[in-house]
Design a protein around this motif. Structure first.
Motif, PDB file in Angstrom:
ATOM      1  N   GLU A   1       0.853  -1.187   0.000  1.00 32.04           N
ATOM      2  CA  GLU A   1       0.000   0.000   0.000  1.00 32.04           C
ATOM      3  C   GLU A   1       0.891   1.238   0.000  1.00 32.04           C
ATOM      4  OE1 GLU A   1      -3.400   0.837   0.241  1.00 32.04           O
ATOM      5  OE2 GLU A   1      -3.877  -1.247  -0.153  1.00 32.04           O
ATOM      6  N   PHE A   2       0.507   2.237  -0.784  1.00 30.72           N
ATOM      7  CA  PHE A   2       1.244   3.489  -0.820  1.00 30.72           C
ATOM      8  C   PHE A   2       0.278   4.635  -0.579  1.00 30.72           C
ATOM      9  CE2 PHE A   2       3.842   0.617  -3.268  1.00 30.72           C
ATOM     10  CZ  PHE A   2       5.107   0.885  -2.778  1.00 30.72           C
ATOM     11  N   THR A   3       0.759   5.677   0.070  1.00 33.52           N
ATOM     12  CA  THR A   3      -0.019   6.875   0.322  1.00 33.52           C
ATOM     13  C   THR A   3       0.804   8.070  -0.110  1.00 33.52           C
ATOM     14  OG1 THR A   3      -1.059   5.848   2.240  1.00 33.52           O
ATOM     15  CG2 THR A   3      -1.176   8.228   2.098  1.00 33.52           C
ATOM     16  N   MET A   4       0.171   8.998  -0.807  1.00 35.56           N
ATOM     17  CA  MET A   4       0.881  10.187  -1.239  1.00 35.56           C
ATOM     18  C   MET A   4       0.770  11.256  -0.154  1.00 35.56           C
ATOM     19  SD  MET A   4       0.481  12.280  -4.754  1.00 35.56           S
ATOM     20  CE  MET A   4      -0.316  13.820  -4.433  1.00 35.56           C
ATOM     21  N   LEU A   5       1.909  11.805   0.225  1.00 36.01           N
ATOM     22  CA  LEU A   5       1.931  12.909   1.175  1.00 36.01           C
ATOM     23  C   LEU A   5       1.942  14.211   0.379  1.00 36.01           C
ATOM     24  CD1 LEU A   5       4.605  11.610   3.692  1.00 36.01           C
ATOM     25  CD2 LEU A   5       2.134  11.564   3.951  1.00 36.01           C
ATOM     26  N   LYS A   6       0.853  14.950   0.475  1.00 34.86           N
ATOM     27  CA  LYS A   6       0.756  16.200  -0.267  1.00 34.86           C
ATOM     28  C   LYS A   6       1.491  17.288   0.497  1.00 34.86           C
ATOM     29  CE  LYS A   6      -2.550  19.192  -2.517  1.00 34.86           C
ATOM     30  NZ  LYS A   6      -3.957  19.468  -2.766  1.00 34.86           N
ATOM     31  N   THR A   7       2.379  17.966  -0.202  1.00 31.10           N
ATOM     32  CA  THR A   7       3.150  19.027   0.444  1.00 31.10           C
ATOM     33  C   THR A   7       2.531  20.375   0.106  1.00 31.10           C
ATOM     34  OG1 THR A   7       4.645  19.120  -1.433  1.00 31.10           O
ATOM     35  CG2 THR A   7       5.286  17.710   0.389  1.00 31.10           C
ATOM     36  N   LEU A   8       2.325  21.169   1.125  1.00 30.78           N
ATOM     37  CA  LEU A   8       1.795  22.514   0.964  1.00 30.78           C
ATOM     38  C   LEU A   8       2.881  23.506   1.350  1.00 30.78           C
ATOM     39  CD1 LEU A   8      -1.718  22.005   2.581  1.00 30.78           C
ATOM     40  CD2 LEU A   8      -1.183  22.122   0.154  1.00 30.78           C
ATOM     41  N   PRO A   9       2.914  24.653   0.706  1.00 33.77           N
ATOM     42  CA  PRO A   9       3.942  25.645   1.044  1.00 33.77           C
ATOM     43  C   PRO A   9       3.832  26.069   2.510  1.00 33.77           C
ATOM     44  CG  PRO A   9       2.803  26.249  -0.982  1.00 33.77           C
ATOM     45  CD  PRO A   9       2.085  25.080  -0.406  1.00 33.77           C
ATOM     46  N   GLY A  10       4.947  26.055   3.220  1.00 35.12           N
ATOM     47  CA  GLY A  10       4.981  26.481   4.607  1.00 35.12           C
ATOM     48  C   GLY A  10       4.655  25.399   5.608  1.00 35.12           C
ATOM     49  N   GLU A  11       4.175  24.245   5.171  1.00 33.19           N
ATOM     50  CA  GLU A  11       3.852  23.158   6.083  1.00 33.19           C
ATOM     51  C   GLU A  11       4.916  22.074   6.004  1.00 33.19           C
ATOM     52  OE1 GLU A  11      -0.020  21.504   5.886  1.00 33.19           O
ATOM     53  OE2 GLU A  11      -1.028  23.442   5.883  1.00 33.19           O
ATOM     54  N   THR A  12       5.140  21.418   7.125  1.00 27.17           N
ATOM     55  CA  THR A  12       6.109  20.329   7.155  1.00 27.17           C
ATOM     56  C   THR A  12       5.361  19.006   7.271  1.00 27.17           C
ATOM     57  OG1 THR A  12       6.319  20.446   9.553  1.00 27.17           O
ATOM     58  CG2 THR A  12       7.863  21.765   8.244  1.00 27.17           C
ATOM     59  N   TYR A  13       6.006  17.961   6.857  1.00 30.46           N
ATOM     60  CA  TYR A  13       5.425  16.630   6.983  1.00 30.46           C
ATOM     61  C   TYR A  13       6.465  15.714   7.582  1.00 30.46           C
ATOM     62  CZ  TYR A  13       8.069  15.440   2.789  1.00 30.46           C
ATOM     63  OH  TYR A  13       9.072  15.221   1.888  1.00 30.46           O
ATOM     64  N   GLN A  14       5.992  14.646   8.184  1.00 30.96           N
ATOM     65  CA  GLN A  14       6.898  13.694   8.810  1.00 30.96           C
ATOM     66  C   GLN A  14       6.773  12.342   8.117  1.00 30.96           C
ATOM     67  OE1 GLN A  14       6.146  13.520  12.971  1.00 30.96           O
ATOM     68  NE2 GLN A  14       7.028  15.520  13.382  1.00 30.96           N
TER      69      GLN A  14
END
Length: 100
Positions: free
Chosen positions: A44-57
């Motif tokens: 299973e794969f999930t796409m992490l959407k990146t938004l300007p100014g937000e961080t993801y882990q």
């Protein structure tokens, strides 16, 4: 007068050489005999959407799969099971394209 030779040893030798060649190619991963369970979901794969100014882990440990762009399609190779590969598709079964 010479008698005609039998073709049986020649036929058996050629059949044996074909089986040995295919066996060697299969052993080294150049030939893969597809089974119905090979077409199942690899992971299973999930796409992490990146938004300007937000961080993801995300986890620091790498996934078992490695992706490569081949002929404009994203192909996944499993690093634990030799010879196991597949294309990445979305939920509707459409191929995920990539830029070469």
């Amino acid at each position: 007068m010479s008698e005609p030779r039998s073709g049986v040893p020649l036929i058996l030798t050629s059949l044996a050489s074909v089986f040995v060649t295919v066996g060697c190619l299969w052993y080294y991963g150049y030939v893969h005999f597809a089974k119905p369970e090979d077409a199942r979901l690899l992971a299973e794969f999930t796409m992490l959407k990146t938004l300007p100014g937000e961080t993801y882990q995300a986890s620091a440990a790498p996934a078992r799969q490695m992706a490569q762009c081949i002929d404009g399609r994203l192909v996944l190779f499993d690093q634990e099971q030799r010879g196991l590969s597949g294309v990445l598709v979305d939920e509707r079964g459409r191929l995920v394209r990539c830029l070469p």
